[in-house]
Design a protein around this motif. Sequence first.
Motif, PDB file in Angstrom:
ATOM      1  N   CYS A 239       0.825  -1.214   0.000  1.00 45.75           N
ATOM      2  CA  CYS A 239       0.000   0.000   0.000  1.00 45.75           C
ATOM      3  C   CYS A 239       0.856   1.260   0.000  1.00 45.75           C
ATOM      4  CB  CYS A 239      -0.936  -0.002   1.210  1.00 45.75           C
ATOM      5  SG  CYS A 239      -2.363  -1.062   0.992  1.00 45.75           S
ATOM      6  N   ASP A 240       1.942   1.240   0.762  1.00 49.06           N
ATOM      7  CA  ASP A 240       2.843   2.398   0.780  1.00 49.06           C
ATOM      8  C   ASP A 240       3.362   2.696  -0.622  1.00 49.06           C
ATOM      9  OD1 ASP A 240       2.542   2.700   3.496  1.00 49.06           O
ATOM     10  OD2 ASP A 240       4.422   1.698   4.018  1.00 49.06           O
ATOM     11  N   PHE A 241       3.742   1.652  -1.352  1.00 47.86           N
ATOM     12  CA  PHE A 241       4.294   1.862  -2.686  1.00 47.86           C
ATOM     13  C   PHE A 241       3.216   2.219  -3.705  1.00 47.86           C
ATOM     14  CE2 PHE A 241       8.174  -0.356  -1.154  1.00 47.86           C
ATOM     15  CZ  PHE A 241       9.099   0.599  -1.578  1.00 47.86           C
ATOM     16  N   VAL A 242       2.016   1.691  -3.553  1.00 42.97           N
ATOM     17  CA  VAL A 242       0.925   2.075  -4.459  1.00 42.97           C
ATOM     18  C   VAL A 242       0.632   3.564  -4.308  1.00 42.97           C
ATOM     19  CG1 VAL A 242      -1.519   1.800  -4.984  1.00 42.97           C
ATOM     20  CG2 VAL A 242      -0.114  -0.212  -4.562  1.00 42.97           C
ATOM     21  N   ARG A 243       0.524   4.023  -3.082  1.00 43.18           N
ATOM     22  CA  ARG A 243       0.251   5.449  -2.854  1.00 43.18           C
ATOM     23  C   ARG A 243       1.405   6.306  -3.350  1.00 43.18           C
ATOM     24  NH1 ARG A 243      -2.070   3.476   2.241  1.00 43.18           N
ATOM     25  NH2 ARG A 243      -0.084   3.939   3.267  1.00 43.18           N
ATOM     26  N   ALA A 255      -6.133   2.909 -12.638  1.00 47.92           N
ATOM     27  CA  ALA A 255      -5.329   1.957 -13.415  1.00 47.92           C
ATOM     28  C   ALA A 255      -4.023   1.653 -12.705  1.00 47.92           C
ATOM     29  CB  ALA A 255      -5.049   2.510 -14.813  1.00 47.92           C
ATOM     30  N   GLY A 256      -3.707   0.382 -12.602  1.00 47.92           N
ATOM     31  CA  GLY A 256      -2.480  -0.046 -11.954  1.00 47.92           C
ATOM     32  C   GLY A 256      -2.777  -1.163 -10.976  1.00 47.92           C
ATOM     33  N   SER A 257      -2.108  -2.293 -11.153  1.00 38.96           N
ATOM     34  CA  SER A 257      -2.306  -3.450 -10.281  1.00 38.96           C
ATOM     35  C   SER A 257      -0.969  -3.847  -9.676  1.00 38.96           C
ATOM     36  CB  SER A 257      -2.889  -4.631 -11.069  1.00 38.96           C
ATOM     37  OG  SER A 257      -4.112  -4.270 -11.670  1.00 38.96           O
ATOM     38  N   PHE A 258      -0.903  -3.809  -8.354  1.00 38.12           N
ATOM     39  CA  PHE A 258       0.300  -4.209  -7.634  1.00 38.12           C
ATOM     40  C   PHE A 258      -0.030  -5.474  -6.844  1.00 38.12           C
ATOM     41  CE2 PHE A 258       3.148  -0.273  -7.215  1.00 38.12           C
ATOM     42  CZ  PHE A 258       2.603   0.357  -8.319  1.00 38.12           C
ATOM     43  N   SER A 259       0.935  -6.400  -6.775  1.00 40.63           N
ATOM     44  CA  SER A 259       0.718  -7.588  -5.945  1.00 40.63           C
ATOM     45  C   SER A 259       2.020  -8.020  -5.311  1.00 40.63           C
ATOM     46  CB  SER A 259       0.140  -8.744  -6.781  1.00 40.63           C
ATOM     47  OG  SER A 259       1.126  -9.301  -7.637  1.00 40.63           O
ATOM     48  N   ALA A 260       1.894  -8.823  -4.260  1.00 40.44           N
ATOM     49  CA  ALA A 260       3.061  -9.365  -3.559  1.00 40.44           C
ATOM     50  C   ALA A 260       2.747 -10.785  -3.112  1.00 40.44           C
ATOM     51  CB  ALA A 260       3.424  -8.506  -2.355  1.00 40.44           C
ATOM     52  N   ARG A 261       3.692 -11.687  -3.326  1.00 42.58           N
ATOM     53  CA  ARG A 261       3.520 -13.071  -2.907  1.00 42.58           C
ATOM     54  C   ARG A 261       3.571 -13.149  -1.384  1.00 42.58           C
ATOM     55  NH1 ARG A 261       4.925 -17.977  -5.616  1.00 42.58           N
ATOM     56  NH2 ARG A 261       6.201 -16.919  -7.180  1.00 42.58           N
ATOM     57  N   LEU A 279      -5.417   3.879  -0.886  1.00 39.92           N
ATOM     58  CA  LEU A 279      -5.528   2.455  -0.593  1.00 39.92           C
ATOM     59  C   LEU A 279      -4.982   2.133   0.790  1.00 39.92           C
ATOM     60  CD1 LEU A 279      -6.601   0.238  -2.527  1.00 39.92           C
ATOM     61  CD2 LEU A 279      -4.222  -0.409  -2.919  1.00 39.92           C
ATOM     62  N   ASN A 280      -5.664   1.261   1.529  1.00 39.88           N
ATOM     63  CA  ASN A 280      -5.232   0.810   2.841  1.00 39.88           C
ATOM     64  C   ASN A 280      -4.960  -0.688   2.831  1.00 39.88           C
ATOM     65  OD1 ASN A 280      -5.485   3.319   4.354  1.00 39.88           O
ATOM     66  ND2 ASN A 280      -7.691   3.112   4.016  1.00 39.88           N
ATOM     67  N   PRO A 281      -4.137  -1.186   3.774  1.00 39.74           N
ATOM     68  CA  PRO A 281      -3.784  -2.615   3.788  1.00 39.74           C
ATOM     69  C   PRO A 281      -4.992  -3.548   3.776  1.00 39.74           C
ATOM     70  CG  PRO A 281      -2.322  -1.426   5.254  1.00 39.74           C
ATOM     71  CD  PRO A 281      -3.358  -0.434   4.791  1.00 39.74           C
ATOM     72  N   GLU A 282      -6.054  -3.169   4.485  1.00 34.49           N
ATOM     73  CA  GLU A 282      -7.232  -4.041   4.545  1.00 34.49           C
ATOM     74  C   GLU A 282      -8.010  -4.062   3.228  1.00 34.49           C
ATOM     75  OE1 GLU A 282      -8.348  -0.104   6.610  1.00 34.49           O
ATOM     76  OE2 GLU A 282      -6.626  -1.477   6.507  1.00 34.49           O
ATOM     77  N   ASP A 283      -7.729  -3.111   2.324  1.00 36.98           N
ATOM     78  CA  ASP A 283      -8.406  -3.085   1.024  1.00 36.98           C
ATOM     79  C   ASP A 283      -7.862  -4.137   0.068  1.00 36.98           C
ATOM     80  OD1 ASP A 283      -9.922  -0.856   1.814  1.00 36.98           O
ATOM     81  OD2 ASP A 283      -8.348   0.523   1.172  1.00 36.98           O
ATOM     82  N   GLY A 384       9.751  -8.264  -9.697  1.00 35.05           N
ATOM     83  CA  GLY A 384      10.830  -8.067  -8.739  1.00 35.05           C
ATOM     84  C   GLY A 384      10.919  -9.201  -7.733  1.00 35.05           C
ATOM     85  N   ARG A 385      12.105  -9.352  -7.155  1.00 32.62           N
ATOM     86  CA  ARG A 385      12.278 -10.341  -6.088  1.00 32.62           C
ATOM     87  C   ARG A 385      11.712  -9.835  -4.776  1.00 32.62           C
ATOM     88  NH1 ARG A 385      15.765 -14.358  -7.855  1.00 32.62           N
ATOM     89  NH2 ARG A 385      16.867 -13.855  -9.779  1.00 32.62           N
ATOM     90  N   THR A 386      11.516  -8.512  -4.680  1.00 31.67           N
ATOM     91  CA  THR A 386      10.865  -7.876  -3.535  1.00 31.67           C
ATOM     92  C   THR A 386       9.970  -6.760  -4.077  1.00 31.67           C
ATOM     93  OG1 THR A 386      12.562  -6.179  -3.229  1.00 31.67           O
ATOM     94  CG2 THR A 386      12.901  -8.294  -2.081  1.00 31.67           C
ATOM     95  N   ILE A 387       9.116  -6.215  -3.219  1.00 35.34           N
ATOM     96  CA  ILE A 387       8.285  -5.088  -3.624  1.00 35.34           C
ATOM     97  C   ILE A 387       9.160  -3.891  -3.971  1.00 35.34           C
ATOM     98  CG2 ILE A 387       6.466  -3.501  -2.889  1.00 35.34           C
ATOM     99  CD1 ILE A 387       5.471  -5.724  -1.002  1.00 35.34           C
ATOM    100  N   LEU A 388      10.171  -3.631  -3.160  1.00 32.45           N
ATOM    101  CA  LEU A 388      11.087  -2.521  -3.424  1.00 32.45           C
ATOM    102  C   LEU A 388      11.791  -2.703  -4.766  1.00 32.45           C
ATOM    103  CD1 LEU A 388      12.618   0.035  -2.638  1.00 32.45           C
ATOM    104  CD2 LEU A 388      14.220  -1.409  -1.346  1.00 32.45           C
ATOM    105  N   ASP A 389      12.227  -3.914  -5.040  1.00 30.05           N
ATOM    106  CA  ASP A 389      12.911  -4.219  -6.299  1.00 30.05           C
ATOM    107  C   ASP A 389      12.022  -3.881  -7.493  1.00 30.05           C
ATOM    108  OD1 ASP A 389      14.792  -5.278  -8.094  1.00 30.05           O
ATOM    109  OD2 ASP A 389      13.997  -7.308  -7.911  1.00 30.05           O
TER     110      ASP A 389
END
Length: 430
Positions: A239-243, A255-261, A279-283, A384-389
Amino acid sequence: MPDIVLTGPRDIADPADRLVEAMRRIYGYRMTTTSGGNLSIRDADGTVWITPARVDKGTLSREDIVRVGTDGIVTGRHPASSELPFHLGVYRERPDIRAIVHAHPVAMVAFSICGQIPDTNLFAKSLSICGPVGFAPYALPGSALLGEKIAEVFAEGFHCVMLENHGVVVGGTTFQQAFERFETLEFTAKTLIKAAALGGASVLPPALHDLAARRGGELPEFVPGPATAQERTARRVLCDFVRRGYRQRLLTSTAGSFSARVSESGFVVTPAGADRAVLNPEDLVLVDSRKREAGKSPSRAWNLHAAIYAKHPEIHAIVNATPVNATAFAVSSQLLDSRTIPESFVFLRDVGKIPCEQIYHATAEFEIKRPVSLVENDGVIVLGRTILDAFDRLEVLEATAEAILNSLPLAPLKPMPDHVIEELEQAFPA
């Protein structure tokens, strides 16, 4: 600038607060000027709330908003916007419209002063959100004649109307919808202008618009157990990175879809239709073993993300985004050459381009072979191997695309030679 909430269909927020918050976002992202543009909302009882005339858009407060009663009486500490006549005209012609955005964002002004309209067939999202765009011939700002001309075009069924040598007017059944149309249309116009420097853009064929609308499909629900520490962290960081991505204009509110395993078979992903700015984490929606978290709807790109995670266990984050400069390459016939500076090549490697039908029709057999790819008439995919990556690559991609576009008026691009690339590959293996 604080986060801004633009509420949904059953709107219980005060109209004055909503107009102030929305103008703060529009002004904060340079989609209008201190003196330009006006917003309004028609309340359930027919009352119209509108921004005032000659008040600094950067310091607007709820006390500045003007009320126009059904009897025509105007109350407030400032005069109503001089464009009040066309707001009232549109509301008369279109009972379904409850909110209006008028502003002078630079890309749509560019189209308006050329007497053209942005082609929303460029993206599936643009056409589904904005529809086709109308055009109203010039008339004196604030005049009754301008109001008549704009209202006539809205009466034809258009939701977005370009004003000759003036700007744009956008309407919606809710303020959220009007804002989304306004923002999406400006993004489309910017992309078309950027792509013109690359030889022009290709629009999306009708069959692919239909395919895009059907992508994702239905998912059965499941009730997840308690969230693991990994899932809680992924939700917060994502959520931090989406915002952040929204603030940096790497995606729009719709528009824009972010995901993390979060497990071998599960990932959290942005929800369908949610405003990315707040966007919030619970969303976020948990998708596991091709089932969705009960009561939530994941992004329609969930199927693509699921296929990538299944094929690539080393990938832990995926970004679909619409950064305007990189997206200009995606809608043109030009490839994006990452061999510009060392950072670009090290982070991006060779940037591929994927036909959008492969993305819209992604199956379990879908495989992606590059960390960064452009998607024709859609946007970009970054792994990416991480969200930051993944986010870092997204930023580098957009910076590289913008640098290339900025170089075009100067001289032909001089990519780094092969021996430099070989040296980088040895020093920084993928």
